[in-house]
Design a protein around this motif. Structure first.
Motif, PDB file in Angstrom:
ATOM      1  N   GLU A 140       0.805  -1.223   0.000  1.00 39.93           N
ATOM      2  CA  GLU A 140       0.000   0.000   0.000  1.00 39.93           C
ATOM      3  C   GLU A 140       0.835   1.270   0.000  1.00 39.93           C
ATOM      4  OE1 GLU A 140      -2.794  -0.397   3.292  1.00 39.93           O
ATOM      5  OE2 GLU A 140      -4.245  -1.176   1.858  1.00 39.93           O
ATOM      6  N   PRO A 141       1.714   1.428  -0.991  1.00 39.48           N
ATOM      7  CA  PRO A 141       2.539   2.645  -1.015  1.00 39.48           C
ATOM      8  C   PRO A 141       1.681   3.871  -1.329  1.00 39.48           C
ATOM      9  CG  PRO A 141       2.736   1.474  -3.088  1.00 39.48           C
ATOM     10  CD  PRO A 141       1.917   0.594  -2.188  1.00 39.48           C
ATOM     11  N   ARG A 142       2.146   5.044  -0.881  1.00 40.83           N
ATOM     12  CA  ARG A 142       1.444   6.270  -1.263  1.00 40.83           C
ATOM     13  C   ARG A 142       1.806   6.653  -2.695  1.00 40.83           C
ATOM     14  NH1 ARG A 142       2.597   7.956   4.047  1.00 40.83           N
ATOM     15  NH2 ARG A 142       4.272   9.363   3.439  1.00 40.83           N
ATOM     16  N   VAL A 143       3.079   6.428  -3.040  1.00 37.98           N
ATOM     17  CA  VAL A 143       3.552   6.807  -4.370  1.00 37.98           C
ATOM     18  C   VAL A 143       4.273   5.630  -5.015  1.00 37.98           C
ATOM     19  CG1 VAL A 143       5.022   8.391  -5.686  1.00 37.98           C
ATOM     20  CG2 VAL A 143       3.899   9.193  -3.620  1.00 37.98           C
ATOM     21  N   VAL A 144       3.983   5.391  -6.270  1.00 36.34           N
ATOM     22  CA  VAL A 144       4.682   4.361  -7.032  1.00 36.34           C
ATOM     23  C   VAL A 144       5.616   5.062  -8.011  1.00 36.34           C
ATOM     24  CG1 VAL A 144       4.417   2.406  -8.600  1.00 36.34           C
ATOM     25  CG2 VAL A 144       2.695   2.819  -6.823  1.00 36.34           C
ATOM     26  N   VAL A 145       6.897   4.778  -7.908  1.00 36.13           N
ATOM     27  CA  VAL A 145       7.863   5.364  -8.837  1.00 36.13           C
ATOM     28  C   VAL A 145       8.108   4.340  -9.947  1.00 36.13           C
ATOM     29  CG1 VAL A 145      10.139   6.390  -9.108  1.00 36.13           C
ATOM     30  CG2 VAL A 145       8.890   6.704  -6.964  1.00 36.13           C
ATOM     31  N   VAL A 146       7.733   4.729 -11.141  1.00 33.71           N
ATOM     32  CA  VAL A 146       7.740   3.832 -12.294  1.00 33.71           C
ATOM     33  C   VAL A 146       9.036   4.086 -13.067  1.00 33.71           C
ATOM     34  CG1 VAL A 146       6.501   3.294 -14.422  1.00 33.71           C
ATOM     35  CG2 VAL A 146       5.213   3.933 -12.368  1.00 33.71           C
ATOM     36  N   LEU A 147       9.932   3.068 -13.053  1.00 37.61           N
ATOM     37  CA  LEU A 147      11.267   3.259 -13.622  1.00 37.61           C
ATOM     38  C   LEU A 147      11.339   2.681 -15.037  1.00 37.61           C
ATOM     39  CD1 LEU A 147      13.215   2.178 -10.409  1.00 37.61           C
ATOM     40  CD2 LEU A 147      12.940   4.523 -11.236  1.00 37.61           C
ATOM     41  N   GLY A 148      11.063   3.517 -16.022  1.00 40.41           N
ATOM     42  CA  GLY A 148      11.248   3.110 -17.410  1.00 40.41           C
ATOM     43  C   GLY A 148      10.010   2.521 -18.061  1.00 40.41           C
ATOM     44  N   ALA A 149      10.162   2.223 -19.353  1.00 39.38           N
ATOM     45  CA  ALA A 149       9.025   1.878 -20.206  1.00 39.38           C
ATOM     46  C   ALA A 149       8.367   0.546 -19.839  1.00 39.38           C
ATOM     47  CB  ALA A 149       9.475   1.842 -21.663  1.00 39.38           C
TER      48      ALA A 149
END
Ligand code: URA
Ligand code: SF4
Length: 205
Positions: free
Chosen positions: A135-144
Motif C-alpha cells: 500500500e505505497p502512497r507513491v509508485v515510482v515507475v522506472l522506465g518503459a
C-alpha cells in the motif's frame, strides 16, 4: 509451457497474500518461460508498509546471481538518486515488473533482453499483489517496461515523466530507468532529469 501471451503467474499465487507468502510462492513460479534460463526469482524487497514503491523492469545479471533487486550498476544510480532526492531507504519497497532475468548469450556474457508484452502481463499478478500488500502512497515507475505494466501501453515515459498520475487510488510518478542514465550520451544531463523526477515523487508522498 503454453505459448507466450497465454501464460500467467496467477496460477501460482498463494492463498495468503502477505509478502512472505508471496515471496515463497513466487520462488516456484513458472507462469512464463523466463524461469527456465534464470537462476532464481528475484522478488521485491523492503518494509511491509512503505511510502514508496519503486518498480523497475526485471532483474539484471547481478540481481539474478545475488537474488536481490537493484544490486548491480543500475542499483547504484538508483541509491544515489534516492539519497539526493531525500528519500530514505527504509521508506522504500523496491521491485520489478518482471521477476526473472531475461537474457541471451553473447560469448561468455549474458546480455539483457527486454521482456515481451506477454511476459510483462504474465508476471503482473505478483506486482499487483505487492501493491495491495505494501500500500505505497507513491509508485515510482522506472522506465518503459514498468510503465507498460502499470500505466498501459499508451503511456509514454518520455512525454509524461515527472508528473504525478493516478494509479488506482494512489499516485504514480514515472521516470527513465536508471540503466538509461548509464547508457545516455550525456550522462550528467540524464541523471539530472532522473533526480528531478525522483524529487517530484518525494514531494508527492
Ligand atoms: N534493472 C531493473 O530494472 N531491475 C533490477 O533489479 C536491476 C536492474
Ligand atoms: Fe513467473 Fe514472472 Fe518469472 Fe514469468 S517472469 S516465471 S511470470 S515470476
Amino acid at each position: 509451457m503454453v505459448k507466450d501471451g497465454n501464460n500467467s503467474a496467477a496460477h501460482f499465487l498463494p492463498d495468503r497474500l502477505d509478502l512472505e507468502s508471496l515471496r515463497a510462492a513466487a520462488a516456484c513460479c513458472e507462469g512464463c518461460d523466463l524461469y527456465r534460463n534464470a537462476t532464481r526469482t528475484v522478488f521485491g524487497e523492503g518494509p511491509g508498509r512503505a511510502a514508496y514503491m519503486l518498480v523497475g523492469e526485471q532483474p539484471g545479471d547481478q540481481e539474478d546471481r545475488q537474488g536481490h533487486p537493484f544490486v548491480g550498476p543500475a542499483g547504484r544510480i538508483l541509491d544515489k538518486g534516492l539519497a539526493e532526492a531525500g528519500i530514505e531507504r527504509e521508506d522504500v519497497y523496491v521491485t520489478n515488473a518482471v521477476k526473472h532475468f531475461s537474457w541471451v548469450p553473447r560469448g561468455k556474457r549474458r546480455v539483457h533482453q527486454k521482456p515481451t508484452a506477454g511476459q510483462i502481463t504474465a508476471c503482473l499478478p505478483w506486482l499487483e499483489a505487492e501493491l495491495a500488500a505494501v500500500e505505497p502512497r507513491v509508485v515510482v515507475v522506472l522506465g518503459a517496461t514498468a510503465a507498460r505494466a502499470l500505466l498501459g501501453p499508451a503511456f509514454k515515459v518520455t512525454r509524461q515523466r515527472g508528473e504525478p498520475v493516478p494509479l488506482g487510488d494512489r499516485l504514480a510518478v514515472a521516470t527513465i530507468h536508471p540503466s538509461a542514465v548509464l547508457r545516455a550520451p550525456d550522462r550528467d544531463a540524464a541523471y539530472a532529469g532522473f533526480l528531478a523526477d525522483l524529487k517530484v515523487a518525494a514531494g508527492t508522498a
